[in-house]
Design a protein around this motif. Structure first.
Motif, PDB file in Angstrom:
ATOM      1  N   LYS A 127       0.420  -0.618  -0.004  1.00 28.39           N
ATOM      2  CA  LYS A 127      -0.263   0.139  -0.434  1.00 28.39           C
ATOM      3  C   LYS A 127       1.220   1.012   0.228  1.00 28.39           C
ATOM      4  N   HIS A 128       0.866   2.033  -0.977  1.00 32.43           N
ATOM      5  CA  HIS A 128       1.130   3.742  -1.262  1.00 32.43           C
ATOM      6  C   HIS A 128       0.369   4.516   0.489  1.00 32.43           C
ATOM      7  N   SER A 129      -0.113   4.623  -0.175  1.00 30.43           N
ATOM      8  CA  SER A 129      -1.388   5.566   0.444  1.00 30.43           C
ATOM      9  C   SER A 129      -1.834   5.734   1.925  1.00 30.43           C
ATOM     10  N   LEU A 130      -0.873   5.739   3.198  1.00 25.20           N
ATOM     11  CA  LEU A 130      -1.180   5.399   4.489  1.00 25.20           C
ATOM     12  C   LEU A 130      -1.885   6.528   5.209  1.00 25.20           C
ATOM     13  N   PRO A 131      -3.465   6.464   5.083  1.00 28.95           N
ATOM     14  CA  PRO A 131      -4.116   7.352   5.855  1.00 28.95           C
ATOM     15  C   PRO A 131      -3.965   7.574   7.410  1.00 28.95           C
ATOM     16  N   ASN A 132      -4.067   9.149   7.774  1.00 29.82           N
ATOM     17  CA  ASN A 132      -3.800   8.632   9.263  1.00 29.82           C
ATOM     18  C   ASN A 132      -4.912  10.582   9.435  1.00 29.82           C
ATOM     19  N   TYR A 133      -6.058  10.249   8.988  1.00 23.06           N
ATOM     20  CA  TYR A 133      -6.682  11.071   9.278  1.00 23.06           C
ATOM     21  C   TYR A 133      -7.730   9.772  10.251  1.00 23.06           C
ATOM     22  N   ARG A 134      -9.284  11.355  10.227  1.00 19.31           N
ATOM     23  CA  ARG A 134     -10.282  10.417  11.077  1.00 19.31           C
ATOM     24  C   ARG A 134     -10.139   9.487  11.792  1.00 19.31           C
ATOM     25  N   LYS A 173      -2.946  -9.087 -17.328  1.00 18.09           N
ATOM     26  CA  LYS A 173      -2.236  -7.980 -15.807  1.00 18.09           C
ATOM     27  C   LYS A 173      -3.428  -7.168 -15.469  1.00 18.09           C
ATOM     28  N   LEU A 174      -3.615  -7.188 -13.952  1.00 23.88           N
ATOM     29  CA  LEU A 174      -3.960  -6.618 -12.225  1.00 23.88           C
ATOM     30  C   LEU A 174      -3.192  -5.641 -12.063  1.00 23.88           C
ATOM     31  N   GLY A 175      -4.061  -4.782 -12.493  1.00 24.99           N
ATOM     32  CA  GLY A 175      -3.824  -3.353 -11.429  1.00 24.99           C
ATOM     33  C   GLY A 175      -4.347  -3.607 -10.298  1.00 24.99           C
ATOM     34  N   MET A 176      -3.529  -4.262  -9.568  1.00 27.08           N
ATOM     35  CA  MET A 176      -3.290  -4.385  -7.933  1.00 27.08           C
ATOM     36  C   MET A 176      -3.314  -2.628  -6.837  1.00 27.08           C
ATOM     37  N   MET A 177      -4.038  -2.825  -6.296  1.00 31.62           N
ATOM     38  CA  MET A 177      -4.254  -1.357  -5.429  1.00 31.62           C
ATOM     39  C   MET A 177      -4.548  -1.721  -3.762  1.00 31.62           C
ATOM     40  N   LEU A 178      -4.745  -0.844  -2.916  1.00 32.79           N
ATOM     41  CA  LEU A 178      -4.968  -1.312  -1.863  1.00 32.79           C
ATOM     42  C   LEU A 178      -5.547   0.272  -1.389  1.00 32.79           C
ATOM     43  N   CYS A 179      -7.463   0.216  -1.147  1.00 33.89           N
ATOM     44  CA  CYS A 179      -7.966   1.338  -0.507  1.00 33.89           C
ATOM     45  C   CYS A 179      -7.697   3.033  -0.333  1.00 33.89           C
ATOM     46  N   GLU A 180      -7.132   3.030   0.303  1.00 30.12           N
ATOM     47  CA  GLU A 180      -6.454   4.379  -0.069  1.00 30.12           C
ATOM     48  C   GLU A 180      -5.411   5.290  -1.470  1.00 30.12           C
ATOM     49  N   ASP A 181      -5.010   3.875  -2.108  1.00 32.68           N
ATOM     50  CA  ASP A 181      -4.649   4.129  -2.972  1.00 32.68           C
ATOM     51  C   ASP A 181      -5.459   4.404  -4.243  1.00 32.68           C
ATOM     52  N   GLY A 182      -6.673   3.965  -3.677  1.00 32.66           N
ATOM     53  CA  GLY A 182      -7.855   4.465  -5.023  1.00 32.66           C
ATOM     54  C   GLY A 182      -8.064   6.347  -4.908  1.00 32.66           C
ATOM     55  N   TRP A 183      -7.857   6.339  -3.384  1.00 31.02           N
ATOM     56  CA  TRP A 183      -8.678   7.958  -3.373  1.00 31.02           C
ATOM     57  C   TRP A 183      -7.480   9.295  -3.888  1.00 31.02           C
ATOM     58  N   THR A 184      -7.341   9.593  -5.020  1.00 29.46           N
ATOM     59  CA  THR A 184      -6.485   9.848  -5.417  1.00 29.46           C
ATOM     60  C   THR A 184      -5.807  11.648  -4.953  1.00 29.46           C
ATOM     61  N   GLU A 185      -7.472  12.342  -5.508  1.00 30.87           N
ATOM     62  CA  GLU A 185      -7.739  13.986  -4.436  1.00 30.87           C
ATOM     63  C   GLU A 185      -6.575  14.827  -4.326  1.00 30.87           C
ATOM     64  N   ASN A 186      -6.240  14.365  -3.125  1.00 26.39           N
ATOM     65  CA  ASN A 186      -4.731  14.346  -2.517  1.00 26.39           C
ATOM     66  C   ASN A 186      -3.646  14.137  -2.625  1.00 26.39           C
ATOM     67  N   HIS A 188      -0.035  12.960  -4.340  1.00 20.76           N
ATOM     68  CA  HIS A 188       0.624  13.511  -5.475  1.00 20.76           C
ATOM     69  C   HIS A 188       0.975  12.199  -6.398  1.00 20.76           C
ATOM     70  N   PHE A 189       0.731  11.260  -6.114  1.00 19.01           N
ATOM     71  CA  PHE A 189       1.277  10.121  -6.641  1.00 19.01           C
ATOM     72  C   PHE A 189       0.353   9.670  -7.207  1.00 19.01           C
ATOM     73  N   ASN A 190      -0.494   9.267  -8.551  1.00 20.90           N
ATOM     74  CA  ASN A 190      -1.755   8.563  -8.362  1.00 20.90           C
ATOM     75  C   ASN A 190      -1.081   7.128  -8.695  1.00 20.90           C
ATOM     76  N   VAL A 191      -1.698   5.990  -8.140  1.00 22.40           N
ATOM     77  CA  VAL A 191      -1.430   4.951  -8.557  1.00 22.40           C
ATOM     78  C   VAL A 191      -2.483   4.280  -9.098  1.00 22.40           C
ATOM     79  N   PRO A 192      -3.900   4.543  -9.577  1.00 20.97           N
ATOM     80  CA  PRO A 192      -4.751   3.685 -10.790  1.00 20.97           C
ATOM     81  C   PRO A 192      -4.359   4.055 -12.452  1.00 20.97           C
ATOM     82  N   GLN A 193      -3.863   5.356 -11.995  1.00 20.42           N
ATOM     83  CA  GLN A 193      -3.238   5.739 -13.742  1.00 20.42           C
ATOM     84  C   GLN A 193      -1.632   4.514 -13.756  1.00 20.42           C
TER      85      GLN A 193
END
Length: 634
Positions: A127-134, A173-186, A188-193
């Motif tokens: 997982k790239h994007s580790l959320p630390n809010y809420r 080819k499976l483009g695998m990502m985990l949860c927050e990796d898809g919430w790309t709004e904020n 700088h690194f866009n995992v799905p694209q």
């Protein structure tokens, strides 16, 4: 090539990798039997997600690793690729806290082996994007892809690539990502694209995403846009069940789905349904073909009730509670809470207790009895007048010996203290005792409006096993009452008078139903208090006063300007009201919220560890005092 894909949304039990793995192995068997080529399972499907500092226990995480290997091994028995979430360890390295290196990871297992993406030094995706809010604390426990990239002196993009799966004689080819990796709004690194540019045939987001009101609509917009931009289908896999962080009980609604390459939702599993969603994927045309259409979206009150009911029911099951006691005052909060428990447990397992005191009206006592009769629940009346009087006499007539200065004195009890004595007599003495005798637990009936400003008594009406309506504003509670009457019970179990009478605590002569005692104008104050807590950028008194001065406050509150004009005669009245509630919100109410029971959390910000707060003095900014001075001296 046509692939049959299964997307499972099992009910995950946090902290029980043994139970989760047993369930996953059954799902693999079922999906394989139904001809699935690829099975997606949620993020953290083995350990669960909200498990607190259990992530730091070596024996637990080693078990999770071993159970994950059991899942990988099981794929040797079937011709199916299984994608699942688990913790991954690198014992040769440590996290920044000095503990063993842990990753929040996605595994793709096929024919008894875990597949890597060819870029990472591991056979799993990180997982790239580790959320630390809420409520999220990923960065407290896990090492991110971004951190690993820096450690390896490279970039996240260089480590991000699809996982190659050779199945049915061809490659996908499976483009695998985990949860927050898809919430790309904020981010700088866009995992799905990045995965799309790397040649992915399909994007796959495995999540452990708690329900929040209106969150699914936002996800559909965001994930649909990702699929359209990438020109690829996108699978979203989420679990069901509940998980908690001690103070907040979160429901997981599943709602696993798949978007076509044009961004249109193609299929979606029903909310809170432990099921498997099947669809076909054409690897050449990138088309998704599903037999089932997405379910119709629910209205807000229906979504609230489904989440609150599901969360409360699962939490009671988790604690082994089969009976509930509810203090039934004759008001809307206790009536809705009582109806909720009757719907969950059945009337025979619910005991409603009316505890009238000197100031309770005949109307509310009548409403309590009518509600109990309509619900066909167990009902008892336990008056508190004598016991409260006895407490008063004991406190005022028992001498206090002063061993420091000598002599003795007697305590005096103010009318305000007498109000609290009544509330504590009902909660700490009667309800706690009745619950023990009945063989169950008792409920907290507080709503979010009351919790915001501390309109509750320590060890009185803010105690209990759980606060099912603690994340609902007063207007939500009224709407839920209407919903219970019309949709759940299909007849008025909550009498009409409860909806129309003015609320009151009925703890003093001034607090009388219909005449006074409740200083809140709920259509206004519900919205004001929502600004205090639910605003993402933390609305301050200065913001509110500035909007009031500019004449734009109604827009921020989403209410008619007439409501503000009718509630306040002038700026002085508005300022006095704002300061009164802000001081309570930031003052003693914080201590009460800390001691309050766990809340079924459904809003954008719920009290508990979703909204983290320290016990501080109320603060008003320099801008606030400047605006206040200008308004009062006009």
């Amino acid at each position: 090539m046509l692939l049959k894909i299964a997307c499972a949304q099992p009910e995950i039990t946090a902290g029980r990798p043994d139970l989760n793995t047993e369930k996953i192995l059954q799902i693999i068997k079922e999906a394989a039997h139904n001809g699935a080529d690829i099975l997606f399972l949620p993020e953290c499907a083995v350990p669960g997600y909200l498990i607190g500092d259990l992530w730091e226990q070596t024996s637990f995480i080693e078990d999770c690793e071993a159970y994950g290997q059991d899942i990988i091994n099981a794929t040797a028995d079937y011709d199916i690729c299984v994608v699942f979430g688990n913790i991954a360890l690198d014992r040769s390295k440590v996290n920044e806290d000095g503990r063993v290196r842990k990753y929040n990871a996605a595994f793709a297992a096929y024919r008894g082996k875990a597949l890597g993406n060819g870029r990472l030094p591991y056979n799993f995706v990180i997982k790239h994007s580790l959320p630390n809010y809420r409520e999220f604390d990923d960065s407290r426990y896990f090492y991110s892809l971004a951190q690993l990239a820096a450690e390896l002196n490279t970039t996240p993009e260089a480590l991000t690539a699809p996982v190659m799966l050779n199945i049915k004689g061809q490659s996908v080819k499976l483009g695998m990502m985990l949860c927050e990796d898809g919430w790309t709004e904020n981010y700088h690194f866009n995992v799905p694209q990045t995965l799309a540019r790397g040649g992915a045939d399909i994007l796959c987001n495995i999540s452990c995403s708690p329900f929040t009101l209106n969150k699914n609509a936002k996800r559909h917009r965001l994930f649909g846009a990702q699929a359209k931009t990438a020109g690829l289908p996108l699978v979203y896999c989420n679990n069901t069940g509940i998980q908690n962080n001690g103070k907040n009980i979160f429901t997981y609604d599943g709602c696993s789905c798949v978007y076509n390459a044009n961004g249109i939702l193609a299929a979606e599993a029903a909310a809170y349904d432990e099921t498997i969603l099947y669809f076909n994927f054409d690897t050449e045309t990138k088309n998704i073909n599903a037999e089932t259409m997405p379910p119709a979206s629910a209205d807000e009150t229906s979504a609230i009730y489904k989440a609150v009911r599901y969360g409360t029911e699962k939490f009671l099951q988790q604690l082994g509670i089969g009976k509930m006691v509810v203090g039934l005052s004759g008001g809307i909060d206790s009536a809705v809470t009582a109806a909720l428990y009757v719907d969950i447990l059945g009337p025979q397992n619910v005991l409603l207790v009316n505890m009238p005191g000197r100031y309770n009206s005949g109307l509310t006592k009548d409403m309590a009895q009518k509600t109990a009769q309509a619900l066909k629940a167990n009902y008892m009346v336990v008056p508190i007048t004598d016991s409260v009087e006895n407490t008063y006499n004991q406190l005022t007539q028992t001498p206090v010996v002063n061993y420091n200065g000598g002599g003795q004195f007697n305590l005096s009890v103010s009318p305000y203290v007498m109000e609290n004595i009544q509330a504590r007599d009902r909660g700490a003495r009667i309800l706690a005792g009745v619950a023990a005798a009945f063989g169950g637990a008792f409920s907290c009936n507080s709503n979010k409006t009351e919790i915001t400003i501390g309109y509750a008594t320590f060890y009185g009406d803010i105690c209990g096993a759980v606060a099912p309506i603690g994340d609902l504003w007063k207007h939500d509670v009224y709407a839920l009452g209407r919903y219970l009457n019309s949709k759940v019970f299909t007849h008025p179990v909550i009498p009409e008078e409860i909806f129309t009478m003015r609320p009151s605590a009925e703890l003093s002569p001034e607090q009388t139903v219909g005449n006074g005692g409740d200083p809140l104008v709920y259509p206004y104050h519900d919205r004001l208090f929502a600004l205090f807590i639910e605003s993402w950028r933390k609305t301050s008194p200065a913001d509110i006063l500035r909007w009031y001065s500019e004449g734009t406050l109604a827009g921020h509150l989403n209410c008619p300007q007439q409501l503000i004009d009718e509630t306040f005669k002038d700026a002085a009245g508005f300022i006095a009201d704002l300061e009164r509630w802000w001081k309570l919100f930031c003052g003693l109410a914080v201590a009460k919220r800390i001691q309050a029971p766990p809340v079924i959390s459904i809003s954008r910000r719920a009290y508990g560890y979703d909204h983290r707060e320290a016990q501080l003095n109320p603060y008003f900014s320099r801008e606030y005092y400047k605006l206040k001075n200008e308004l009062l001296n006009k």
